[in-house]
Design an enzyme around this catalytic site. Structure first.
Site, PDB file in Angstrom:
ATOM      1  N   HIS A   1      24.370  -7.867  13.274  1.00 54.96           N
ATOM      2  CA  HIS A   1      25.614  -8.225  12.580  1.00 54.96           C
ATOM      3  C   HIS A   1      26.648  -7.122  12.816  1.00 54.96           C
ATOM      4  O   HIS A   1      26.311  -5.936  12.817  1.00 54.96           O
ATOM      5  CB  HIS A   1      25.350  -8.416  11.082  1.00 54.96           C
ATOM      6  CG  HIS A   1      26.511  -9.070  10.387  1.00 54.96           C
ATOM      7  ND1 HIS A   1      27.669  -8.384  10.083  1.00 54.96           N
ATOM      8  CD2 HIS A   1      26.715 -10.356   9.991  1.00 54.96           C
ATOM      9  CE1 HIS A   1      28.525  -9.229   9.509  1.00 54.96           C
ATOM     10  NE2 HIS A   1      27.968 -10.427   9.446  1.00 54.96           N
TER      11      HIS A   1
ATOM     12  N   GLU B   1      29.691 -15.260  15.901  1.00 53.44           N
ATOM     13  CA  GLU B   1      30.559 -14.756  14.841  1.00 53.44           C
ATOM     14  C   GLU B   1      31.696 -13.925  15.432  1.00 53.44           C
ATOM     15  O   GLU B   1      31.527 -12.719  15.670  1.00 53.44           O
ATOM     16  CB  GLU B   1      29.771 -13.837  13.899  1.00 53.44           C
ATOM     17  CG  GLU B   1      28.604 -14.485  13.205  1.00 53.44           C
ATOM     18  CD  GLU B   1      28.398 -13.895  11.829  1.00 53.44           C
ATOM     19  OE1 GLU B   1      28.348 -14.661  10.877  1.00 53.44           O
ATOM     20  OE2 GLU B   1      28.329 -12.662  11.705  1.00 53.44           O
TER      21      GLU B   1
HETATM   22  P1  PGA Z   1      32.319 -14.469   5.841  1.00 56.37           P
HETATM   23  O1  PGA Z   1      31.133 -13.630   6.485  1.00 56.37           O
HETATM   24  O2  PGA Z   1      31.812 -15.874   5.650  1.00 56.37           O
HETATM   25  O3  PGA Z   1      32.614 -13.779   4.548  1.00 56.37           O
HETATM   26  O4  PGA Z   1      33.465 -14.422   6.802  1.00 56.37           O
HETATM   27  C1  PGA Z   1      30.347 -14.174   7.490  1.00 56.37           C
HETATM   28  C2  PGA Z   1      29.451 -13.116   8.072  1.00 56.37           C
HETATM   29  O5  PGA Z   1      29.829 -11.939   8.131  1.00 56.37           O
HETATM   30  O6  PGA Z   1      28.317 -13.403   8.467  1.00 56.37           O
END
Ligand code: PGA
Length: 233
Positions: free
Chosen positions: A94, A151
């Site tokens: 992440h 992401e």
């Molecule tokens: P968010 O986070 O939905 O608050 O944008 C998603 C993530 O970081 O996995």
């Protein structure tokens, strides 16, 4: 039916995580009428307690792990402990946790070795990482499932989401690239970054998407429920 991964990050203290689970255990089972799977990823401190409290139908994941199984690594958490706790999944790479591509590959290997399914986060500037993961999986005789969460950095926590047609192309490309190299892989592709009940219906147009990694929208149960119901109707 979709997979919803709830990434609570460090947004709930221990006490509040436990209360949330106690209060919403039955509600989560109800949500499973609309979803294939719910994977809750609380912070390390509450993993074991949550695993004991939550219904067996709800899966538990960690938010990260050490690339080492054990040793003198202050502050790190071993996959062996995750396994003991009963964690079935673990988020890796992440963008809010610091990792080199090599760290990520080592973490994936140690997770696979211990039969924990990695949820591998890939941002828009990590296509090199995707290629090296494909090579790693080719070399590793993989029998487990693999989750990839796309992401984009700009979308995380910002309220911004990609243009849906562009996102659809990216999701297809990721799926096709991996399946071309590993046709028998049990692969799931998720999207993460500012998914909200206000935008979730837009994602219905993306055919190859298997689910979502939710940050902010996963913290409040009513917000989560609204998001799930709007996606499923
Ligand atoms: P968010 O986070 O939905 O608050 O944008 C998603 C993530 O970081 O996995």
């Amino acid at each position: 039916m979709s997979i919803f991964v709830l990434n609570w990050k460090m947004q709930k203290r221990y006490k509040d995580s436990i209360l949330w689970i106690k209060e919403h255990n039955a509600d989560l089972i109800e949500l499973l009428n609309y979803l294939e799977k719910i994977i809750i990823c609380p912070s390390f401190d509450s993993l074991a307690s949550i695993k004991e409290l939550v219904d067996l139908k709800i899966d538990i994941g960690a938010q990260d792990c050490s690339e080492f199984e054990f040793g003198a690594y202050t502050g790190q958490v071993s996959v062996l402990s995750l396994k003991d706790i009963g964690c079935k999944y673990c988020i890796v790479g992440h963008s809010e946790s610091i990792n080199s591509n090599n760290n990520i590959k080592d973490k994936i290997l140690v997770l696979l070795k211990n039969s924990i399914i990695p949820i591998i986060c890939i941002s828009e500037n990590r296509s090199d990482l995707l290629n090296s993961i494909i090579n790693l999986l080719i070399n590793y005789n993989l029998k487990s499932e693999i989750y990839i969460a796309y992401e984009p950095l700009y979308a995380i926590g910002s309220g911004l989401i990609p243009v849906i047609s562009e996102l659809s192309t990216i999701i297809n490309d990721i799926k096709n690239n991996i399946l071309k190299a590993l046709p028998n892989l049990d692969l799931r592709i998720l999207y993460g970054g500012s998914v909200h009940y206000k935008n979730i219906e837009l994602f219905k147009d993306i055919k190859n998407l298997d689910g979502f990694l939710l940050g902010n929208s996963s913290l409040d149960f009513q917000l989560l429920k609204k998001t799930v119901l709007l996606f499923s109707r």
